[in-house]
Write a protein that holds these residues in place. Structure first.
Motif, PDB file in Angstrom:
ATOM      1  N   THR A  31     -49.254  24.422 -34.544  1.00  0.00           N
ATOM      2  CA  THR A  31     -48.655  25.751 -34.409  1.00  0.00           C
ATOM      3  C   THR A  31     -48.209  26.263 -35.769  1.00  0.00           C
ATOM      4  OG1 THR A  31     -46.286  25.233 -34.175  1.00  0.00           O
ATOM      5  CG2 THR A  31     -47.674  24.903 -32.227  1.00  0.00           C
ATOM      6  N   LEU A  44     -44.171  27.932 -25.223  1.00  0.00           N
ATOM      7  CA  LEU A  44     -45.444  27.263 -25.459  1.00  0.00           C
ATOM      8  C   LEU A  44     -45.524  25.960 -24.660  1.00  0.00           C
ATOM      9  CD1 LEU A  44     -48.175  27.018 -26.846  1.00  0.00           C
ATOM     10  CD2 LEU A  44     -46.982  26.035 -28.846  1.00  0.00           C
ATOM     11  N   HIS A 124     -53.485  28.647 -30.634  1.00  0.00           N
ATOM     12  CA  HIS A 124     -53.084  27.535 -31.493  1.00  0.00           C
ATOM     13  C   HIS A 124     -54.265  26.609 -31.726  1.00  0.00           C
ATOM     14  CE1 HIS A 124     -48.925  28.788 -31.230  1.00  0.00           C
ATOM     15  NE2 HIS A 124     -49.135  28.977 -29.950  1.00  0.00           N
TER      16      HIS A 124
END
Length: 130
Positions: A31, A44, A124
């Motif tokens: 990330t 997330l 990501h």
């Protein structure tokens, strides 16, 4: 993986997947989230819980933070099934060079490539660790 830190994280993750009670695989989620992005990290993790649960075929899951368990570290979480609290995944959120990498472990019966694709769909990077 172009630098030594990525190689080191990959190798350390691979070592943790050594045979035990269940066969595991992993995905490293790369990330751009920093330590000030707590809410985004939470969101997330929730999104990744759904991705992994879908490709693990275990049914509905919830995230266990382990705040009441001395065997858990901070930034360590598990995905467990709602029905019988069966293991689905575990993760560590690791701050490395100012941004987080999240290392997820799950049973090898899950579709790791589909999980990695789901991570990438969320914006990501992902590295599968067989």
């Amino acid at each position: 993986m172009t630098d030594a830190l990525d190689r080191d994280l990959y190798e350390r993750t691979k070592a943790l997947l050594e045979p035990g009670d269940i066969e595991l695989e992993g995905v490293i989620v790369h990330t751009d989230l920093g330590s000030e992005d707590d809410l985004e990290m939470h969101e997330l993790t929730v999104d990744l819980n759904e991705v992994i649960a879908e490709h693990a075929g275990k049914g509905e899951t919830y995230i266990y933070a382990g705040n009441d368990d001395t065997d858990f570290a901070s930034n360590q979480f598990q995905g467990l099934t709602l029905e019988d609290e069966e293991f689905v995944w575990e993760c560590q959120q690791l701050l490395r060079e100012g941004t987080f990498d999240i290392v997820f472990y799950f049973e090898a019966t899950a579709d790791a490539e589909a999980i990695a694709a789901g991570v990438e769909d969320l914006g990501h990077g992902a590295t599968v660790v067989p």
